[in-house]
Design a protein around this motif. Structure first.
Motif, PDB file in Angstrom:
ATOM      1  N   ARG A 172       0.715  -1.177   0.073  1.00  0.00           N
ATOM      2  CA  ARG A 172       0.050  -0.026   0.172  1.00  0.00           C
ATOM      3  C   ARG A 172       0.889   1.203   0.190  1.00  0.00           C
ATOM      4  O   ARG A 172       0.512   2.209  -0.576  1.00  0.00           O
ATOM      5  N   THR A 228     -12.833   4.226   4.277  1.00  0.00           N
ATOM      6  CA  THR A 228     -13.507   5.169   3.176  1.00  0.00           C
ATOM      7  C   THR A 228     -13.416   4.201   1.562  1.00  0.00           C
ATOM      8  O   THR A 228     -12.643   3.294   1.786  1.00  0.00           O
ATOM      9  N   PRO A 229     -14.234   4.497   0.935  1.00  0.00           N
ATOM     10  CA  PRO A 229     -14.431   3.876  -0.375  1.00  0.00           C
ATOM     11  C   PRO A 229     -13.002   3.715  -1.349  1.00  0.00           C
ATOM     12  O   PRO A 229     -12.494   2.805  -1.638  1.00  0.00           O
ATOM     13  N   PRO A 230     -12.100   5.046  -1.012  1.00  0.00           N
ATOM     14  CA  PRO A 230     -10.888   4.918  -1.745  1.00  0.00           C
ATOM     15  C   PRO A 230      -9.934   4.047  -1.157  1.00  0.00           C
ATOM     16  O   PRO A 230      -9.022   3.179  -1.691  1.00  0.00           O
ATOM     17  N   ILE A 250     -10.765   1.374   0.750  1.00  0.00           N
ATOM     18  CA  ILE A 250     -11.402  -0.014   0.390  1.00  0.00           C
ATOM     19  C   ILE A 250     -10.901  -0.407  -0.986  1.00  0.00           C
ATOM     20  O   ILE A 250     -10.282  -1.443  -1.028  1.00  0.00           O
ATOM     21  N   GLU A 251     -10.729   0.425  -1.941  1.00  0.00           N
ATOM     22  CA  GLU A 251     -10.307   0.355  -3.408  1.00  0.00           C
ATOM     23  C   GLU A 251      -8.585  -0.011  -3.345  1.00  0.00           C
ATOM     24  O   GLU A 251      -8.054  -0.965  -3.894  1.00  0.00           O
ATOM     25  N   GLN A 252      -7.928   0.873  -2.466  1.00  0.00           N
ATOM     26  CA  GLN A 252      -6.635   0.571  -2.531  1.00  0.00           C
ATOM     27  C   GLN A 252      -6.139  -0.767  -1.780  1.00  0.00           C
ATOM     28  O   GLN A 252      -5.263  -1.459  -2.190  1.00  0.00           O
ATOM     29  N   ARG A 307      -7.951  -3.454  -1.534  1.00  0.00           N
ATOM     30  CA  ARG A 307      -8.578  -4.458  -2.621  1.00  0.00           C
ATOM     31  C   ARG A 307      -7.475  -4.854  -3.787  1.00  0.00           C
ATOM     32  O   ARG A 307      -7.028  -5.750  -4.131  1.00  0.00           O
ATOM     33  N   LEU A 308      -6.784  -3.531  -4.098  1.00  0.00           N
ATOM     34  CA  LEU A 308      -5.939  -3.719  -5.363  1.00  0.00           C
ATOM     35  C   LEU A 308      -4.396  -4.506  -4.645  1.00  0.00           C
ATOM     36  O   LEU A 308      -3.803  -5.013  -5.150  1.00  0.00           O
ATOM     37  N   GLU A 344      -5.067  -7.784  -4.117  1.00  0.00           N
ATOM     38  CA  GLU A 344      -4.912  -8.652  -5.370  1.00  0.00           C
ATOM     39  C   GLU A 344      -3.349  -8.924  -5.643  1.00  0.00           C
ATOM     40  O   GLU A 344      -3.331 -10.007  -6.188  1.00  0.00           O
ATOM     41  N   ASP A 402     -12.488 -11.276   3.970  1.00  0.00           N
ATOM     42  CA  ASP A 402     -11.471 -10.871   3.085  1.00  0.00           C
ATOM     43  C   ASP A 402     -10.370 -11.944   2.669  1.00  0.00           C
ATOM     44  O   ASP A 402     -10.024 -11.971   1.587  1.00  0.00           O
TER      45      ASP A 402
END
Length: 182
Positions: A41, A56-58, A60-62, A64-65, A68, A94
């Protein structure tokens, strides 16, 4: 390649010792890789969003990436005979999303769960300016969430590491892995 290569996921609240234990555990395998998700991260140079105190949504996206990348990297290295040690703050949900394609018999889930007071002490030791009023409730929520969702009946090895040193903790992780013949 080597069929005895495993993926070991170590989770716990901030201050539970995930990274330290993961590094020492990785040293116990002939071929190994340690993947600390937080370091992935940190590769975000512009626009990085911290997942705490508010997810926050951003953020969560970071996450997730990063997860992955962890999952893909772990699978690739394991395929080539490396045991992979991942440290992250993860619940069963998760983890299921991250390693849905992994051989579940070669996936070991470890929750480091020292008593909460010890977790707070370790955060004081790690951070000079630890703001207890701000961070203790956040860490308490994470701690409770992990203990509630990462249970032995879900396949987790839950270790109270309050009175264990790093070597003892690593031994406690390795025992069930070796006992299972992997």
């Amino acid at each position: 390649m080597a069929s005895n290569a495993v993926i070991v996921v170590i989770t716990g609240a901030p201050g539970s010792g995930k990274t330290t234990v993961a590094k020492h555990l990785a040293q116990r395998f002939d071929l190994s890789l340690h993947i600390p998700t937080d370091e992935l991260r940190s590769w975000v140079v512009s626009g990085r969003v911290e997942p705490i105190p508010v997810l926050t949504p951003p953020a969560i996206e970071q996450l997730r990436l990063a997860r992955e990348v962890v999952s893909t990297t772990a699978g690739l290295y394991q395929k080539h005979g490396y045991s992979v040690i991942v440290d992250d703050v993860l619940t069963s949900a998760d983890l299921q999303a991250m390693f849905a394609q992994a051989d579940q018999s070669q996936l070991h889930k470890i929750l480091l769960c020292p008593v909460f007071e010890r977790v707070i002490e370790r955060n004081y030791e790690r951070y000079r300016q630890f703001d207890q009023q701000k961070w203790q409730p956040v860490i308490a929520n994470i701690y409770q969430d992990l203990c509630r969702h990462n249970t032995p009946d879900q396949g987790w090895i839950v270790l109270d590491t309050s009175n264990l040193n790093v070597t003892q903790t690593v031994d406690a992780i390795l025992h069930p892995i070796r006992s299972s013949g992997r």
